[in-house]
Motif scaffolding. Structure first.
Motif, mmCIF file in Angstrom:
data_model
loop_
_atom_site.group_PDB
_atom_site.id
_atom_site.type_symbol
_atom_site.label_atom_id
_atom_site.label_comp_id
_atom_site.label_asym_id
_atom_site.label_seq_id
_atom_site.Cartn_x
_atom_site.Cartn_y
_atom_site.Cartn_z
ATOM 1 N N SER A 354 0.833 -1.203 0.000
ATOM 2 C CA SER A 354 0.000 0.000 0.000
ATOM 3 C C SER A 354 0.866 1.250 0.000
ATOM 4 O O SER A 354 1.938 1.292 0.625
ATOM 5 N N LEU A 355 0.385 2.283 -0.697
ATOM 6 C CA LEU A 355 1.147 3.517 -0.897
ATOM 7 C C LEU A 355 0.588 4.647 -0.046
ATOM 8 O O LEU A 355 -0.622 4.696 0.220
ATOM 9 N N PRO A 356 1.439 5.601 0.389
ATOM 10 C CA PRO A 356 0.916 6.805 1.048
ATOM 11 C C PRO A 356 0.016 7.578 0.085
ATOM 12 O O PRO A 356 0.297 7.661 -1.114
ATOM 13 N N ALA A 357 -1.053 8.152 0.595
ATOM 14 C CA ALA A 357 -2.029 8.850 -0.255
ATOM 15 C C ALA A 357 -1.591 10.281 -0.522
ATOM 16 O O ALA A 357 -2.330 11.235 -0.267
ATOM 17 N N ASN A 358 -0.372 10.447 -1.063
ATOM 18 C CA ASN A 358 0.086 11.785 -1.424
ATOM 19 C C ASN A 358 -0.321 12.106 -2.857
ATOM 20 O O ASN A 358 -0.824 11.244 -3.594
#
Length: 654
Positions: A354-358
């Motif tokens: 999962s990726l940071p929501a930037n």
């Protein structure tokens, strides 16, 4: 060389001709063929006749939060021989079917509930004796089948069933759905589905085939605003009690009818409906959290989007799904994490973790989503397992899986078992896409996943409904709920494991009570604090509450059968007993109606006909062949080329 070419072109020609023949034939009887595209029956002599068709009329009455529906379906036999008609159709998965009758002329025959095999034997016996008879069965939670035997030449038979259901409520909007057709299900590799949906399917047509008429009375107990349908053009009359019909009177059964309305005062009060039956007391309790309950900090989340890109999602559905997913990504906060999994015959992850929501990652994901196309099969189980099995990004972050699909699969049990096994503390939310989604599967997954269910069949409503969903996800008002009688005397609660209460979505619970004026105690967590309070109501006496409790109790027992939780034979016995006691339909019982007058003598032939359903509006049915017209042209072309090659080779041989 030409000998090889002969083999190639003859093989191609034979293949194309066979494919064309298979594509144009949907049902084959011993002596008759039903050609779905033309709605005709071709008899043994090659003569064409109009096929056995069905027309329907729905009489719907809304009283407060309960819906009472009477659905009449007319079967007509245009042939000169006796026929047996068979018809599959959808109903709301939450509905409790409680009656069946058949009408022939002025005679009305009332049906009764029997154990499924016993009902089937009674039907076959009556059919073989030449008696008119009807059998109503439940194939899936939202898919039913009616068989009607010994319809005389030129005769019309009306088959009427009734059911009770609950009004839905979401973010200030009340609503109901009347399903009219269903999305053909995909059979994953190795899946064994005894229901051949395609044999009941017919293509869309410009005329009103399989017509339905609607008469709906809306009596909510409050002043209604924003009464509308996003699926059909309707005419509304009346004052506080509203009357709704189709503007065109008849509509084709190719899309679910949806009706929604709002209350002039958007504050929803908790309520309790009670019904006493056979000296037992049943209740339907609505728990609505007040706005102050939602004033709490937003916790960081890990959201995994699982989007269906299979062939059945073609047309409007994939456009809605892409829009829903892009909208969902835009609501993520910088403290959140996310991932995207798209699936058809196989599945693909946006990222291994999962990726940071930037802003950068949201942009990458939006580009990924915008290029998604609908094609292939619907292998849904592997991507859901993948989503539930991904390593947690942080131990204190709540994980939420959002499934976006039309749910057109047959291995629903396998999917439910996988979710039940791997869910843990994850919340699963289901978004239904299309004009006739598999609503039963969605509701079941959301219920077992302690999440929420959203239905999107209007492209213009994607943004609004996704915003509503993310408001819920961000701020659940009450969780880990328990309801007990203040005297400790509640007998049964359905569902037994209560889901969270989300913003704008009250919780409705069915109860079996010791008396009609209970003092109920509600326990749980609100704003991260435990609470325990007494809630008192002035109960309203309403019919149908007992049947809804029985329906939900049966659903819970059936879930245990499907998930392998307990002795299946004992669970099925309990289901049959509840079905007969409350006169409601289940997967293990059927309604059977028999006319004791004999209509057909043993010497008269009986022909079986399948009544086709219309393809859901806007659905792009996945093609495993090239299509009827194209295949026919291709077969002719192959034969012509093959013939030319043969002639030329014969000349060369000479």
């Amino acid at each position: 060389m030409f000998n090889y070419l002969r083999v190639i072109f003859y093989t191609a020609a034979l293949f194309c001709a066979a494919e064309s023949s298979l594509a144009t034939t949907t049902t084959t009887d011993t002596h008759n063929t039903t050609t779905a595209g033309d709605f005709v029956v071709i008899d043994a002599q090659g003569s064409k006749h109009p096929s056995l068709q069905v027309a329907a009329k729905a009489d719907v009455k809304v009283n407060g939060l309960l819906i009472y529906t009477t659905l009449t379906q007319r079967f007509y036999n245009p042939l000169t021989e006796f026929v047996e008609g068979s018809y599959q159709f959808p109903l709301p998965s939450t509905a409790s079917v409680d009656s069946l009758q058949i009408k022939i002329g002025s005679r009305v025959i009332i049906g009764e509930v029997k154990e499924k095999q016993a009902a089937q034997r009674s039907y076959e016996k009556a059919k073989n004796k030449g008696q008119r008879t009807a059998l109503l069965q439940q194939n899936r939670p939202n898919l039913f089948k009616i068989d009607v035997a010994n319809i005389s030449p030129g005769e019309k038979i009306d088959v009427t069933l009734s059911y009770v259901d609950k009004v839905s409520y979401n973010d200030g909007t009340y609503g109901l759905t009347l399903p009219t057709t269903y999305t053909p299900r995909y059979n994953p590799r190795g899946a064994d589905d005894p229901i051949t949906d395609q044999s009941f399917r017919s293509p869309n047509n410009t005329s009103v085939n399989n017509p339905i008429e609607l008469n709906l009375t809306l009596n909510t107990g409050f002043d209604v605003t924003e009464l509308k349908s996003n699926s059909h053009a309707i005419a509304v009359t009346g004052g506080r009690e509203k009357h709704v019909q189709f503007i065109n009177r008849f509509e084709p059964m190719n899309a679910d009818f949806n009706l929604s309305w709002q209350q002039n005062n958007r504050t929803v009060a908790s309520s309790l409906y009670v019904e006493t039956k056979d000296h037992e007391h049943y209740g339907m309790l609505t728990i609505a959290a007040q706005p102050s309950a939602f004033k709490q900090p937003t916790l960081p989340k890990e959201t995994i989007f699982v989007i269906d890109t299979s062939g059945s999602m073609g047309g409007e559905s994939i456009a809605q799904a892409r829009a829903a997913l892009v909208q969902g990504l835009s609501f993520l906060s910088p403290d959140d994490y996310f991932n995207v999994i798209e699936f058809n015959s196989t599945h693909t992850l946006l990222s291994d973790n999962s990726l940071p929501a930037n802003k950068q990652n949201i942009g990458i994901a939006s580009h990924f989503v915008s290029n998604l196309k609908a094609d292939g099969g619907t292998e849904m189980v592997p991507p859901v397992i993948e989503a539930l099995s991904l390593p947690a990004k942080k131990p204190d972050v709540m994980r939420q899986v959002i499934l976006i699909t039309d749910g057109a699969i047959s291995n629903e049990v396998e999917l439910s078992q996988s979710v039940n096994l791997l869910l843990g503390d994850t919340r699963l939310f289901a978004i239904a896409i299309g004009s006739a989604p598999n609503e039963s599967l969605f509701r079941s997954l959301a219920k077992n996943g302690r999440g929420s269910f959203v239905k999107i069949n209007d492209t213009s409503a994607v943004s609004e409904q996704m915003k509503s969903l993310f408001n819920k996800i961000a701020k659940p008002a009450m969780k880990n709920l328990e309801i007990i009688d203040n005297n400790g005397s509640i007998i049964s609660l359905q569902p037994e494991s209560l889901p969270d209460v989300y913003y704008g979505e009250p919780l409705t619970v069915s109860l079996k009570l010791a008396h009609t004026n209970p003092r109920l105690r509600l326990r749980g967590i609100q704003a991260d604090q435990s609470f325990d309070r007494i809630i008192e109501y002035a109960p309203s006496n309403v019919s149908g509450v007992a049947k809804l409790w029985a329906k939900e109790r049966i659903e819970d027992l059936n879930d245990r059968v499907r998930l392998g939780q307990g002795d299946p034979s004992l669970l099925k016995q309990s289901i049959v007993a509840l079905s007969i006691k409350h006169n409601v339909l289940t997967p293990y019982t059927s309604f059977i109606a028999i006319d004791h007058q004999v209509a057909r003598s043993p010497s008269d032939k009986l022909t079986r006909k399948l009544v086709p359903n219309l393809t859901p509006k806007g659905l792009a049915v996945p093609q495993t062949s090239l299509g009827i017209t194209l295949l026919a042209l291709l077969s002719v072309l192959c034969l012509l080329v093959g013939s030319a090659v043969l002639i030329q080779s014969q000349r060369d041989d000479r």
